[in-house]
Design a protein around this motif. Structure first.
Motif, PDB file in Angstrom:
ATOM      1  N   HIS A  99       0.868  -1.194   0.000  1.00  0.00           N
ATOM      2  CA  HIS A  99       0.000   0.000   0.000  1.00  0.00           C
ATOM      3  C   HIS A  99       0.893   1.229   0.000  1.00  0.00           C
ATOM      4  O   HIS A  99       1.450   1.623   1.028  1.00  0.00           O
ATOM      5  CB  HIS A  99      -0.920   0.001   1.221  1.00  0.00           C
ATOM      6  N   HIS A 101       1.824   5.232  -2.069  1.00  0.00           N
ATOM      7  CA  HIS A 101       1.505   6.305  -3.021  1.00  0.00           C
ATOM      8  C   HIS A 101       2.848   6.762  -3.562  1.00  0.00           C
ATOM      9  O   HIS A 101       3.455   7.694  -3.034  1.00  0.00           O
ATOM     10  CB  HIS A 101       0.724   7.413  -2.324  1.00  0.00           C
ATOM     11  N   LYS A 318      -8.719   1.035  -6.919  1.00  0.00           N
ATOM     12  CA  LYS A 318      -8.744   1.410  -5.504  1.00  0.00           C
ATOM     13  C   LYS A 318      -9.871   2.388  -5.262  1.00  0.00           C
ATOM     14  O   LYS A 318     -10.101   3.289  -6.082  1.00  0.00           O
ATOM     15  CB  LYS A 318      -7.401   2.082  -5.151  1.00  0.00           C
ATOM     16  N   ASP A 468       1.822   2.695   3.351  1.00  0.00           N
ATOM     17  CA  ASP A 468       1.029   3.902   3.094  1.00  0.00           C
ATOM     18  C   ASP A 468       1.942   5.123   2.936  1.00  0.00           C
ATOM     19  O   ASP A 468       1.500   6.259   3.099  1.00  0.00           O
ATOM     20  CB  ASP A 468      -0.021   4.178   4.181  1.00  0.00           C
TER      21      ASP A 468
HETATM   22 ZN   LIG Z   1      -3.111   5.175   1.289  1.00  0.00          ZN
END
Ligand SMILES: [Zn+2]
Length: 583
Positions: A99, A101, A318, A468
């Protein structure tokens, strides 16, 4: 044996049969093609249940040719084979971050990094160093400040920034992305003054005179952020190269993008065409309610067709069902304990979400649903269950992302439905934010099922771990430590936060390797060290199996190999003389 594990085992056996045993090829009367590289004298934890430990590994091209004892693997040594003496060090499959970005995190590396700052002085110093080093940068951007730095109000003031940079705009996001901080110049450039109204879903913080203080909550940040120049294509490519270096240095070989990368697939492709990729990418399309337009579906299908190899793959979608517990925006089945007037709210109309999931499932797309509160988690499980029933699909491996708390009745549904629990161990780091705000907001009963990875696993649920990033570091080792201890670096709370949810080291490694590969439909070619799989591996500076869990967070990667190539080598790595053990 659990059905999930049995499935995995059956799969592994079929893989073994498929590639059959390369050692047999190395019999003296039929010499095998020699290996390109052999790692010898290593402590290899393979994550392959059939052969957990080994001493040596041979690589040919981008694949593993053999894993076994030194003697067995030595049979693949030819005159041109490069032999690396691992000095008895621990060697693992390369880690996957499930997970991330990536573009956002990579761009952040080009800006001021405020992560780890706890004082105003330290923040000012970092900004000044950056501003002096980048005199031509029109805007000074950054991320990573935290609220306790500005106690008691918890929010920063523009004057702190004006003291360091007066004539260029400065715009800094908080670590969680929910607040921002601008200097006076940036406020002027965005046209924000005492007469500017708050935008919908945002707040311009003002002082006693009504003047903006420079602190901007939620959507108000965008009033300034949107004025900063968009990075150019060249800047994005530079950022991605930097991001990949950072990832490889931390031991990552693959990432699953949870948003912000789909729009830049052509940049990833450009790096691939230039032979510059050192991280493998699984990239999801970020879908907002009320659901996909025909145009969005076409884009998703095009990306799935265009990108489907070992380096770049599309085919995932997502979406987000709710917000976060700290802001009371995570959707809960019952009201928040500290404020019974709130219970969060679903971002989607439930029927619309269920119909969208069914549609994506019918197309064979994998769905990642951000669900933090127990109500959102339940809706995701319900939608996945009904989609499988309606479409007669199986093994779709849809995923719930985050799962910060879960209703007791829903824990066993992950295993039963074959839904992946995609979680981020460092989000459970039990600091004051977790214990005093997060746990306080939902109350002790629901907090007793905080980040319940062990309970989900015990009910045969498949676990996949990630970070994340840039919300927290992409370095997985503090995450590994937190999964094991559920304690802070200072050892708080004693015994761990909800200690029964602590995971074993083996299961934690699995969640970052074979479990992660399974979560991305790649367990046939990745995730464990077995002949025939991709040669993605890491060599560590310490033996995780022989040290205290509290030492794991500081682990350093000495070498990272992706597709048989050394993509990162630590300055600390010195090749020991052959046959001599490293001290
Ligand atoms: Zn996220």
């Amino acid at each position: 044996m659990s059905s999930g594990k049995a499935r995995l085992l059956a799969l592994l056996i079929s893989i073994l049969t498929l590639f059959f045993c390369p050692l047999a090829l190395a019999a003296p009367d039929a010499p095998a093609q020699p290996a390109d590289v052999i790692f010898s004298n290593a402590r290899i934890y393979t994550v392959n249940p059939q052969q957990k430990w080994a001493e040596a590994i041979a690589i040919r091209g981008d694949r593993i040719a053999a894993v076994g004892t030194r003697k067995e693997v030595e049979a693949l040594r030819g005159p041109a084979t490069k032999v690396i003496d691992a000095g008895g060090r621990l060697l693992l499959p390369g880690f996957t971050d499930c997970h991330i970005h990536f573009m956002q995190g990579s761009l952040g590396l080009m800006h001021v990094d405020l992560n780890g700052t706890t004082t105003v002085a330290e923040i000012q110093k970092r900004i000044k160093v950056y501003a002096d080093a980048h005199p031509k940068e029109p805007w000074i951007l950054g991320m990573g400040w935290t609220y306790p730095t500005f106690a008691p109000s918890g929010l920063p003031n523009k004057k702190i920034l004006d003291d360091v940079v007066l004539n260029r705009p400065v715009y800094l996001e908080a670590f969680d992305g929910h607040s921002a901080w601008a200097n006076s110049k940036a406020l002027v450039m965005a046209g924000i003054d005492r007469n500017t109204p708050d935008p919908p879903n945002g707040q311009i913080i003002r002082d006693a005179n009504g003047d903006p203080t420079g602190a901007l909550k939620e959507a108000a940040g965008e009033l300034v952020g949107s004025k900063a120049p968009e990075p150019t294509r060249a800047e994005r490519l530079r950022a991605l190269r930097k991001g990949m270096r950072q990832a490889n240095r931390a031991g990552l070989v693959r990432v699953h993008s949870a948003g912000g990368d789909f729009e830049y697939l052509d940049l990833y492709n450009e790096l691939r065409n230039r032979g510059e990729l050192t991280v493998r990418f699984y990239i999801s399309y970020f879908l907002d309610p009320p659901g996909p337009t025909p145009d969005a579906i076409a884009k998703i299908e095009d990306a799935r067709r265009a990108y489907r190899d070992d380096w770049i793959a599309g085919g995932a979608v997502k979406t987000m069902l709710d917000g976060v517990v700290e802001a009371h925006t995570a959707a809960m089945l019952a009201p928040y304990s500290d404020d019974p007037s709130q219970s969060g709210k679903l971002f989607w109309n439930p029927d619309k979400y269920r119909a969208t999931v069914a549609d994506l499932d019918a197309r064979g797309l994998q769905v990642f649903t951000h669900a933090i509160g127990d109500k959102a988690v339940r809706l995701a499980l319900d939608a996945y269950q009904s989609a499988a029933q309606t479409n007669h699909t199986h093994d779709a491996r849809h995923r719930v992302e985050h799962i910060e708390t879960v209703a007791a009745d829903d824990i066993s549904r992950f295993g039963k439905l074959g839904v992946i629990a995609s979680m981020q161990p460092l989000h459970a780091y039990p600091d004051e934010d977790t214990l005093n705000i997060w746990a306080h907001n939902i109350g002790p009963e629901r907090a007793s099922r905080a980040w319940a990875w062990r309970s989900i696993e015990q009910k045969d649920g498949a676990i996949a771990f990630g970070s994340d990033w840039p919300v927290v570091t992409l370095n997985p080792w503090p995450g590994v430590e937190t999964a094991l201890t559920r304690q802070t670096d200072d050892g708080n709370p004693l015994g761990g936060f909800v200690p029964r949810e602590r995971l074993s080291l083996e299961d934690t490694i699995q969640a970052y390797t074979l479990g992660a590969a399974f979560a991305g439909h790649r367990e046939q070619s990745e995730g464990s060290l077995e002949a025939g799989k991709l040669a993605d591996l890491i060599l560590l500076d310490r033996d995780l199996f022989k040290i205290e869990p509290t030492e794991i967070g500081k682990t350093e990667v000495l070498m990272t190999v992706v597709g048989g190539k050394i993509v990162y080598q630590s300055p600390k790595w010195k090749k020991p003389p052959t046959g001599e053990k490293k001290p």
